[in-house]
Design an enzyme around this catalytic site. Structure first.
Site, PDB file in Angstrom:
ATOM      1  N   GLY A  10       5.755   1.464  -5.659  1.00  0.00           N
ATOM      2  CA  GLY A  10       4.353   1.486  -5.269  1.00  0.00           C
ATOM      3  C   GLY A  10       3.838   2.900  -5.389  1.00  0.00           C
ATOM      4  O   GLY A  10       4.210   3.768  -4.587  1.00  0.00           O
ATOM      5  N   ASN A  13      -1.586   5.457  -2.811  1.00  0.00           N
ATOM      6  CA  ASN A  13      -1.728   6.649  -1.975  1.00  0.00           C
ATOM      7  C   ASN A  13      -0.495   6.926  -1.125  1.00  0.00           C
ATOM      8  O   ASN A  13      -0.035   8.067  -1.032  1.00  0.00           O
ATOM      9  CB  ASN A  13      -2.954   6.514  -1.072  1.00  0.00           C
ATOM     10  CG  ASN A  13      -4.258   6.721  -1.820  1.00  0.00           C
ATOM     11  OD1 ASN A  13      -4.282   7.348  -2.875  1.00  0.00           O
ATOM     12  ND2 ASN A  13      -5.341   6.189  -1.276  1.00  0.00           N
ATOM     13  N   GLY A  15       2.689   5.762  -1.530  1.00  0.00           N
ATOM     14  CA  GLY A  15       3.854   6.039  -2.361  1.00  0.00           C
ATOM     15  C   GLY A  15       3.803   7.411  -3.003  1.00  0.00           C
ATOM     16  O   GLY A  15       4.784   8.161  -2.976  1.00  0.00           O
ATOM     17  N   ASP A  34       5.603   1.606 -10.476  1.00  0.00           N
ATOM     18  CA  ASP A  34       4.550   0.637 -10.197  1.00  0.00           C
ATOM     19  C   ASP A  34       4.563  -0.405 -11.315  1.00  0.00           C
ATOM     20  O   ASP A  34       5.256  -0.245 -12.332  1.00  0.00           O
ATOM     21  CB  ASP A  34       3.177   1.307 -10.086  1.00  0.00           C
ATOM     22  CG  ASP A  34       2.305   0.632  -9.021  1.00  0.00           C
ATOM     23  OD1 ASP A  34       2.215  -0.617  -9.043  1.00  0.00           O
ATOM     24  OD2 ASP A  34       1.719   1.339  -8.176  1.00  0.00           O
ATOM     25  N   ARG A  86      -4.732  -2.745   3.440  1.00  0.00           N
ATOM     26  CA  ARG A  86      -5.654  -3.303   4.419  1.00  0.00           C
ATOM     27  C   ARG A  86      -7.071  -2.788   4.156  1.00  0.00           C
ATOM     28  O   ARG A  86      -7.272  -1.637   3.807  1.00  0.00           O
ATOM     29  CB  ARG A  86      -5.212  -2.882   5.831  1.00  0.00           C
ATOM     30  CG  ARG A  86      -5.589  -3.887   6.873  1.00  0.00           C
ATOM     31  CD  ARG A  86      -4.765  -3.815   8.145  1.00  0.00           C
ATOM     32  NE  ARG A  86      -4.461  -2.509   8.633  1.00  0.00           N
ATOM     33  CZ  ARG A  86      -4.608  -2.143   9.902  1.00  0.00           C
ATOM     34  NH1 ARG A  86      -5.089  -2.985  10.772  1.00  0.00           N
ATOM     35  NH2 ARG A  86      -4.258  -0.959  10.304  1.00  0.00           N
ATOM     36  N   ARG A  92      -3.197  -6.479   9.960  1.00  0.00           N
ATOM     37  CA  ARG A  92      -1.971  -6.457   9.186  1.00  0.00           C
ATOM     38  C   ARG A  92      -1.496  -7.877   8.877  1.00  0.00           C
ATOM     39  O   ARG A  92      -0.928  -8.149   7.823  1.00  0.00           O
ATOM     40  CB  ARG A  92      -0.882  -5.691   9.939  1.00  0.00           C
ATOM     41  CG  ARG A  92      -1.150  -4.197  10.087  1.00  0.00           C
ATOM     42  CD  ARG A  92      -0.009  -3.496  10.807  1.00  0.00           C
ATOM     43  NE  ARG A  92      -0.230  -2.067  10.905  1.00  0.00           N
ATOM     44  CZ  ARG A  92      -0.828  -1.479  11.934  1.00  0.00           C
ATOM     45  NH1 ARG A  92      -1.262  -2.204  12.926  1.00  0.00           N
ATOM     46  NH2 ARG A  92      -0.983  -0.174  11.953  1.00  0.00           N
ATOM     47  N   VAL A 122       7.763  -0.019   4.020  1.00  0.00           N
ATOM     48  CA  VAL A 122       6.539   0.545   4.584  1.00  0.00           C
ATOM     49  C   VAL A 122       5.394  -0.474   4.535  1.00  0.00           C
ATOM     50  O   VAL A 122       4.441  -0.387   5.290  1.00  0.00           O
ATOM     51  CB  VAL A 122       6.138   1.839   3.841  1.00  0.00           C
ATOM     52  CG1 VAL A 122       4.949   2.523   4.497  1.00  0.00           C
ATOM     53  CG2 VAL A 122       7.316   2.811   3.750  1.00  0.00           C
ATOM     54  N   ARG A 155       1.212   9.524  15.859  1.00  0.00           N
ATOM     55  CA  ARG A 155      -0.179   9.360  16.283  1.00  0.00           C
ATOM     56  C   ARG A 155      -0.312   9.600  17.795  1.00  0.00           C
ATOM     57  O   ARG A 155      -1.210  10.313  18.252  1.00  0.00           O
ATOM     58  CB  ARG A 155      -0.666   7.959  15.907  1.00  0.00           C
ATOM     59  CG  ARG A 155      -0.932   7.808  14.418  1.00  0.00           C
ATOM     60  CD  ARG A 155      -1.234   6.384  14.013  1.00  0.00           C
ATOM     61  NE  ARG A 155      -1.682   6.334  12.619  1.00  0.00           N
ATOM     62  CZ  ARG A 155      -1.610   5.264  11.840  1.00  0.00           C
ATOM     63  NH1 ARG A 155      -1.113   4.126  12.315  1.00  0.00           N
ATOM     64  NH2 ARG A 155      -2.034   5.311  10.595  1.00  0.00           N
ATOM     65  N   HIS A 179       4.920  -3.221  15.006  1.00  0.00           N
ATOM     66  CA  HIS A 179       3.965  -2.260  14.465  1.00  0.00           C
ATOM     67  C   HIS A 179       2.587  -2.905  14.474  1.00  0.00           C
ATOM     68  O   HIS A 179       2.244  -3.694  13.619  1.00  0.00           O
ATOM     69  CB  HIS A 179       4.366  -1.892  13.039  1.00  0.00           C
ATOM     70  CG  HIS A 179       3.472  -0.884  12.390  1.00  0.00           C
ATOM     71  ND1 HIS A 179       3.088   0.279  13.014  1.00  0.00           N
ATOM     72  CD2 HIS A 179       2.887  -0.859  11.174  1.00  0.00           C
ATOM     73  CE1 HIS A 179       2.313   0.983  12.198  1.00  0.00           C
ATOM     74  NE2 HIS A 179       2.169   0.304  11.080  1.00  0.00           N
TER      75      HIS A 179
END
Length: 314
Positions: A10, A13, A15, A34, A86, A92, A122, A155, A179
């Site tokens: 992937g 952004n 990856g 990819d 997303r 999700r 991920v 975060r 998650h």
């Protein structure tokens, strides 16, 4: 000494940014992969651009972009970021059916080309996708791990540091559970410079910070409008790659396969683990208070429901 080989499936952004962090830290040689199609040359372009930055920053990682899994053969670590991202208004869970199919296709290839690799998932919805990766690869559970806890903890730590006006380095924290909105930040395992967080932040304000951490991904999606977070997710993934490649034995929260641990019974959920060259080398069981146990169980139940729904779709 032979360099480690890191494949990132992937080249979007997350990856590409993960490749950036890994290269800058000289964790190994990197393959950015990819799918073929209209944008088939995109991973080669990003890999070449990143490679051309190596004289500036002084790293010697070899980086290639490709559409061919043959180029990934013998990888030590495979990071899977592939899947649709997303968008505003999406949860999700909305990604479940499409990304489960993509995960299955990717993992069939990983199983064939890098049978000894440690796999870091991920893609969202994370807890279901890592379960899917385990099912398809057939790898030992210790070598199939989900990246979530490092990001969510980052975060939480960021928001606490912002609140208190202190260095993020002095904020230590732990989260557990799935998650998403049911994740469980543990105030009892949160401290700032060794001082329990409850002595520094009033409970009502701490609850607001915890809620913001739970919704951290959605906050970014709402601000970006056309995509989702990638700097922090990629950085969190690179930290996990480093722990594996350099056998650092980091004690960090990851989505790990829990059988008897915490009474989960055969599902992936965020728990503290020791992460080293073998992947998850140990799941660390800690004592939770009654409210934490209840919140964790709620999160586990949400993960189970998600996985059961996935089973009807693939």
């Amino acid at each position: 000494m032979k360099r480690a080989k890191i494949t990132i499936v992937g080249a979007g952004n997350v990856g590409a940014t993960c490749a950036h962090w890994c290269a800058a830290a000289e964790l190994g040689d990197i393959v950015l992969l990819d799918i073929p199609g209209e944008m088939a040359d995109m991973p080669r372009g990003k890999a070449l651009d990143l490679m051309e930055s190596s004289p500036i920053f002084g790293f010697d990682s070899n980086i290639i972009g490709t559409n061919d899994y043959a180029d990934t053969a013998g990888s030590d670590v495979v990071v899977i970021t592939a899947g649709i991202p997303r968008k505003p208004g999406m949860s999700r869970d909305d990604l479940l059916a499409t990304n489960a199919k993509i995960m299955g296709l990717v993992c069939e290839q990983v199983k064939a080309t890098s049978p000894e690799a440690v796999v870091i998932v991920v893609s969202n919805p994370l807890d279901a996708m890592v379960q899917r990766a385990l099912q398809v690869t057939g790898f030992p559970p210790a070598r199939v791990i989900g990246q979530a806890g490092v990001l969510d903890t980052a975060r939480y730590r960021s928001f606490l540091a912002m609140e208190l006006g202190v260095s993020v380095e002095d904020v230590s924290a732990l989260l557990m559970g799935g998650h998403g909105d049911t994740m469980v930040p543990l105030a009892s395992c949160t401290s700032v410079g060794g001082i329990p967080v409850q002595q520094l932040v009033p409970q009502d304000r701490l609850d607001e910070i915890i809620d913001r951490a739970r919704k951290g991904g959605a906050e970014i999606v709402g601000l970006l409008k056309t995509g989702s977070a990638y700097y922090a997710p990629a950085g969190a993934t690179a930290q996990m790659v480093e722990a594996i490649i350099r056998d650092k034995k980091r004690l960090i929260p990851c989505a790990a396969y829990c059988d008897k641990e915490y009474g989960v019974g055969g599902f992936y959920v965020g728990v503290p683990v020791v992460l080293g060259t073998g992947g998850v080398e140990k799941i660390v069981e800690i004592d939770l208070n009654d409210s934490e146990k209840a919140a964790f169980q709620k999160s586990v139940d949400a993960v189970k429901e998600l996985v059961e729904t996935m089973a009807t779709l693939v």
